[in-house]
Scaffold this motif. Structure first.
Motif, mmCIF file in Angstrom:
data_model
loop_
_atom_site.group_PDB
_atom_site.id
_atom_site.type_symbol
_atom_site.label_atom_id
_atom_site.label_comp_id
_atom_site.label_asym_id
_atom_site.label_seq_id
_atom_site.Cartn_x
_atom_site.Cartn_y
_atom_site.Cartn_z
ATOM 1 N N LEU A 76 25.868 33.814 36.635
ATOM 2 C CA LEU A 76 26.900 32.727 37.191
ATOM 3 C C LEU A 76 28.105 33.417 37.863
ATOM 4 O O LEU A 76 28.568 33.281 38.804
ATOM 5 N N ARG A 77 28.694 34.640 37.190
ATOM 6 C CA ARG A 77 29.728 35.231 37.474
ATOM 7 C C ARG A 77 29.398 35.950 38.832
ATOM 8 O O ARG A 77 30.174 35.958 39.886
ATOM 9 N N ALA A 78 28.145 36.591 38.767
ATOM 10 C CA ALA A 78 27.722 37.424 39.908
ATOM 11 C C ALA A 78 27.670 36.807 41.321
ATOM 12 O O ALA A 78 27.899 37.047 42.129
ATOM 13 N N ALA A 79 27.187 35.355 41.035
ATOM 14 C CA ALA A 79 26.964 34.358 42.083
ATOM 15 C C ALA A 79 28.265 33.894 42.907
ATOM 16 O O ALA A 79 28.129 33.662 43.969
ATOM 17 N N ARG A 80 29.357 33.842 42.048
ATOM 18 C CA ARG A 80 30.617 33.902 42.557
ATOM 19 C C ARG A 80 31.141 35.182 43.127
ATOM 20 O O ARG A 80 32.261 34.989 43.575
ATOM 21 N N GLY A 81 30.679 36.244 42.788
ATOM 22 C CA GLY A 81 31.353 37.429 43.319
ATOM 23 C C GLY A 81 32.484 37.870 42.477
ATOM 24 O O GLY A 81 33.230 38.591 42.992
ATOM 25 N N TRP A 82 32.679 37.226 41.126
ATOM 26 C CA TRP A 82 33.677 37.671 40.471
ATOM 27 C C TRP A 82 33.465 38.828 39.675
ATOM 28 O O TRP A 82 32.265 39.248 39.159
ATOM 29 N N SER A 83 34.489 39.864 39.317
ATOM 30 C CA SER A 83 34.273 40.909 38.441
ATOM 31 C C SER A 83 34.463 40.400 37.122
ATOM 32 O O SER A 83 35.049 39.166 36.915
ATOM 33 N N GLN A 84 34.236 41.072 36.183
ATOM 34 C CA GLN A 84 34.359 40.840 34.609
ATOM 35 C C GLN A 84 35.934 40.647 34.500
ATOM 36 O O GLN A 84 36.517 39.870 33.570
ATOM 37 N N ALA A 85 36.798 41.415 35.191
ATOM 38 C CA ALA A 85 38.131 41.437 34.978
ATOM 39 C C ALA A 85 38.655 40.145 35.436
ATOM 40 O O ALA A 85 39.522 39.702 34.970
ATOM 41 N N HIS A 86 38.178 39.854 36.572
ATOM 42 C CA HIS A 86 38.467 38.473 37.314
ATOM 43 C C HIS A 86 38.281 37.503 36.227
ATOM 44 O O HIS A 86 39.216 36.316 36.224
ATOM 45 N N LEU A 87 37.091 37.376 35.685
ATOM 46 C CA LEU A 87 36.816 36.247 34.742
ATOM 47 C C LEU A 87 37.663 36.108 33.752
ATOM 48 O O LEU A 87 37.914 35.091 33.041
ATOM 49 N N ALA A 88 37.824 37.455 33.169
ATOM 50 C CA ALA A 88 38.596 37.485 31.907
ATOM 51 C C ALA A 88 39.865 36.821 32.297
ATOM 52 O O ALA A 88 40.766 36.113 31.500
ATOM 53 N N GLU A 89 40.549 37.039 33.370
ATOM 54 C CA GLU A 89 41.964 36.607 33.884
ATOM 55 C C GLU A 89 41.956 35.293 33.941
ATOM 56 O O GLU A 89 42.755 34.703 33.508
ATOM 57 N N LEU A 90 40.880 34.568 34.579
ATOM 58 C CA LEU A 90 40.644 33.164 34.639
ATOM 59 C C LEU A 90 40.539 32.492 33.216
ATOM 60 O O LEU A 90 41.195 31.313 33.041
ATOM 61 N N LEU A 91 39.960 33.353 32.269
ATOM 62 C CA LEU A 91 39.836 32.615 30.828
ATOM 63 C C LEU A 91 41.010 33.084 30.086
ATOM 64 O O LEU A 91 41.154 32.420 28.944
ATOM 65 N N ASP A 92 42.025 33.906 30.279
ATOM 66 C CA ASP A 92 43.016 34.468 29.536
ATOM 67 C C ASP A 92 42.562 35.147 28.256
ATOM 68 O O ASP A 92 43.076 34.927 27.295
ATOM 69 N N VAL A 93 41.497 35.814 28.743
ATOM 70 C CA VAL A 93 40.793 36.755 27.442
ATOM 71 C C VAL A 93 40.821 38.290 27.821
ATOM 72 O O VAL A 93 41.016 38.413 29.122
ATOM 73 N N SER A 94 40.469 39.110 27.180
ATOM 74 C CA SER A 94 40.363 40.560 27.585
ATOM 75 C C SER A 94 39.084 40.754 28.138
ATOM 76 O O SER A 94 38.275 40.006 27.922
#
Lengths: 67, 133
Positions: free
Chosen positions: A8-26
Motif C-alpha cells: 500500500l505504501r509503495a503504491a502511493r510512492g511513499w518512503s518508510q520515513a514519510h509513512l512514519a512521519e504521517l503516523l508520528d512514529v519512528s
C-alpha cells in the motif's frame, strides 16, 4: 499477523520515513510492522487504515485462520 | 522526523538536569562541606539531588514521548539489562566471599548502564542482520 502495508505504501510512492512521519512514529516502527516483527496497537492500526482509506481487515490478516 | 524530534527534546531535558546537578554539586561542595554538622548542612549536601529529580522527570517524559514499538523495545532491553546486572553483581558478591576486593555500591549503576549499552548494541546488530536478510 501479516499485513499489506509495504504494498500500500509503495503504491502511493511513499518512503518508510514519510509513512512514519504521517503516523508520528519512528521509521524503525514502520519497518517492524512491515516485516511482521511487530503487531501495532489498535489505535495505530486504525490510524493506518484511515491513512490508506481501507478497512483494517483488508490491511491486516492472521498468519493462519483460527477456529 | 519523529525520532529526531523525540531525541532532541530528551537531550535538552537530560542535559539541563545534568547541568543543574553539576552546578548544585559544585555549590554543595563549596558551601555545604564547610558548614557545621546539622540539618542545614544535610540539606545543602543533598541539594544536587534536585538535578537527579529533573533527570527522572526527563526520562519519564521521554518514555511517554517515544512510540509504542520503541517503548516495547526499551522495556525488553531494560529487563535484559536488569537480569544481566543481577547476574554480574551476584557473581561478584560470591567472588568477594572468595577474597576479591570489596567494591562500592556505586559500581552497580555502572554495571547496569554497561549492560543496557551491551544489550542495545547486540539487539541493534541482530536487527540490522534481520532487515538485510
Amino acid at each position: 499477523m501479516k499485513n499489506d502495508i509495504r504494498t500500500l505504501r509503495a503504491a502511493r510512492g511513499w518512503s518508510q520515513a514519510h509513512l512514519a512521519e504521517l503516523l508520528d512514529v519512528s521509521r524503525q516502527t514502520v519497518i517492524a510492522i512491515e516485516t511482521g516483527r511487530y503487531d501495532p496497537s489498535l489505535p495505530l492500526a486504525f490510524a493506518l487504515a484511515r491513512l490508506f482509506g481501507q478497512p483494517i481487515d483488508t490491511i491486516f490478516f492472521p498468519d493462519q485462520e483460527t477456529a | 522526523m519523529h525520532e529526531k524530534r523525540v531525541a532532541r527534546a530528551y537531550r535538552f531535558e537530560l542535559w539541563t538536569s545534568i547541568a543543574v546537578y553539576a552546578v548544585l554539586l559544585a555549590g554543595s561542595i563549596r558551601f555545604g562541606r564547610p558548614l557545621a554538622d546539622g540539618p542545614l548542612r544535610t540539606v545543602v549536601l543533598l541539594l544536587p539531588m534536585i538535578g537527579f529529580g529533573l533527570m527522572i522527570r526527563a526520562i519519564a517524559r521521554h518514555v511517554a514521548r517515544i512510540d509504542e514499538y520503541q517503548r516495547l523495545r526499551m522495556l525488553e532491553s531494560v529487563a535484559l539489562a536488569f537480569a544481566i546486572t543481577a547476574a554480574v553483581t551476584f557473581s561478584y558478591g560470591f567472588l568477594e566471599t572468595a577474597g576479591f576486593p570489596k567494591l562500592s555500591m556505586f559500581s552497580v549503576w555502572i554495571v547496569m548502564g554497561a549492560s543496557w549499552g551491551l544489550v542495545n548494541l547486540v539487539r541493534g546488530m541482530v536487527g540490522r542482520r534481520t532487515v538485510e536478510s
